[in-house]
Design a protein around this motif. Structure first.
Motif, mmCIF file in Angstrom:
data_model
loop_
_atom_site.group_PDB
_atom_site.id
_atom_site.type_symbol
_atom_site.label_atom_id
_atom_site.label_comp_id
_atom_site.label_asym_id
_atom_site.label_seq_id
_atom_site.Cartn_x
_atom_site.Cartn_y
_atom_site.Cartn_z
ATOM 1 N N THR A 62 0.865 -1.177 0.000
ATOM 2 C CA THR A 62 0.000 0.000 0.000
ATOM 3 C C THR A 62 0.900 1.224 0.000
ATOM 4 O OG1 THR A 62 -1.738 -1.129 1.226
ATOM 5 C CG2 THR A 62 -1.806 1.272 1.222
ATOM 6 N N LEU A 63 0.761 2.054 -1.033
ATOM 7 C CA LEU A 63 1.537 3.289 -1.131
ATOM 8 C C LEU A 63 0.756 4.425 -0.489
ATOM 9 C CD1 LEU A 63 2.785 3.031 -4.816
ATOM 10 C CD2 LEU A 63 4.030 2.465 -2.723
ATOM 11 N N ASP A 64 1.451 5.471 -0.079
ATOM 12 C CA ASP A 64 0.823 6.683 0.437
ATOM 13 C C ASP A 64 1.560 7.855 -0.194
ATOM 14 O OD1 ASP A 64 -0.285 8.798 1.797
ATOM 15 O OD2 ASP A 64 0.059 7.966 3.801
ATOM 16 N N LEU A 65 0.906 8.506 -1.161
ATOM 17 C CA LEU A 65 1.457 9.657 -1.862
ATOM 18 C C LEU A 65 0.710 10.877 -1.356
ATOM 19 C CD1 LEU A 65 1.163 7.992 -5.359
ATOM 20 C CD2 LEU A 65 3.206 8.055 -3.920
ATOM 21 N N GLY A 66 1.392 11.776 -0.663
ATOM 22 C CA GLY A 66 0.682 12.886 -0.052
ATOM 23 C C GLY A 66 1.482 14.158 0.008
ATOM 24 N N SER A 99 3.789 0.433 2.688
ATOM 25 C CA SER A 99 3.691 -0.553 3.764
ATOM 26 C C SER A 99 3.165 -1.860 3.191
ATOM 27 C CB SER A 99 2.783 -0.052 4.893
ATOM 28 O OG SER A 99 1.459 0.092 4.435
ATOM 29 N N MET A 100 3.467 -2.936 3.894
ATOM 30 C CA MET A 100 2.962 -4.240 3.481
ATOM 31 C C MET A 100 2.845 -5.136 4.708
ATOM 32 S SD MET A 100 6.295 -5.802 1.521
ATOM 33 C CE MET A 100 5.577 -7.389 1.218
ATOM 34 N N PRO A 101 1.896 -6.076 4.678
ATOM 35 C CA PRO A 101 1.729 -6.967 5.830
ATOM 36 C C PRO A 101 2.907 -7.924 5.964
ATOM 37 C CG PRO A 101 0.192 -7.534 4.068
ATOM 38 C CD PRO A 101 0.931 -6.316 3.630
ATOM 39 N N GLN A 123 7.883 1.986 5.235
ATOM 40 C CA GLN A 123 9.003 2.871 4.938
ATOM 41 C C GLN A 123 8.422 4.191 4.489
ATOM 42 O OE1 GLN A 123 12.349 2.208 5.317
ATOM 43 N NE2 GLN A 123 11.590 0.359 6.313
ATOM 44 N N ARG A 124 9.073 5.298 4.868
ATOM 45 C CA ARG A 124 8.550 6.615 4.527
ATOM 46 C C ARG A 124 9.685 7.558 4.169
ATOM 47 N NH1 ARG A 124 4.695 10.738 7.854
ATOM 48 N NH2 ARG A 124 5.446 12.594 6.818
ATOM 49 N N SER A 125 9.422 8.428 3.192
ATOM 50 C CA SER A 125 10.366 9.464 2.813
ATOM 51 C C SER A 125 9.597 10.759 2.621
ATOM 52 C CB SER A 125 11.066 9.083 1.506
ATOM 53 O OG SER A 125 11.924 10.131 1.110
ATOM 54 N N SER A 126 10.092 11.842 3.200
ATOM 55 C CA SER A 126 9.480 13.158 3.036
ATOM 56 C C SER A 126 10.520 14.102 2.476
ATOM 57 C CB SER A 126 8.981 13.707 4.379
ATOM 58 O OG SER A 126 7.956 12.910 4.890
#
Length: 165
Positions: free
Chosen positions: A107-111, A136-138, A146-149
């Protein structure tokens, strides 16, 4: 009087929140989705507001709250907290929106998020935009993420308090 196009006023904040929520609803409604839009709220008190290792309330009490709207894979929200920078700044108001597509098990999160400050002194370089990419993944009973800003300019990496945010 100097005009600051990104100065956070109550009227500008209200317009940003309404615009962000309306955009999220419009985009979410435009997508064919069986999911109904949901609204959630949060409210809390904490002994200190620490952001990226730096106290935002001078190690004092924090009162915060926010609201989120989710429509399918889209979300938008607003969050606010008191701050104490030893100047005229009264509060931090964050406005954010994003898209959470799923690619296989990931699951991606583009924000995007805007950190705004109410009544910040003239010339303060505290209002910041950030782009976010997370995945993220189960993994068994839990999830791995994992996150990058990133911020659009290198000068925005330092606040007027000369601390990394």
């Amino acid at each position: 009087m100097t005009f600051h196009p990104f100065a956070m006023t109550k009227h500008r904040l209200f317009a940003m929140v309404c615009g962000g929520l309306a955009l999220s609803v419009a985009v979410g409604a435009g997508r064919a989705s069986a999911e109904e839009p949901t609204v959630s709220f949060n409210l809390g008190v904490a002994s200190d507001y620490v952001f990226r290792g730096v106290s935002q309330t001078d190690e004092s009490l924090q009162v915060f709250g926010g609201g989120d709207l989710t429509a399918g894979q889209f979300y938008a929200g607003v969050w606010g907290s008191n701050v104490d920078f030893h100047d005229s700044t009264d509060a931090e108001i964050d406005v954010y929106a994003g898209f959470k597509p799923t690619l296989g098990p990931v699951t991606l999160d583009l924000g995007v998020i805007y950190y705004g400050y109410v009544n910040a002194p003239s010339g303060a370089d505290d209002g910041n935009w950030e782009a976010k990419l997370a995945g993220s993944m189960p993994l068994g009973a839990g999830r791995s993420a994992q996150r990058s800003s990133t911020r659009p300019t290198a000068s925005a990496l330092l606040t007027r308090r000369s601390t990394t945010r």
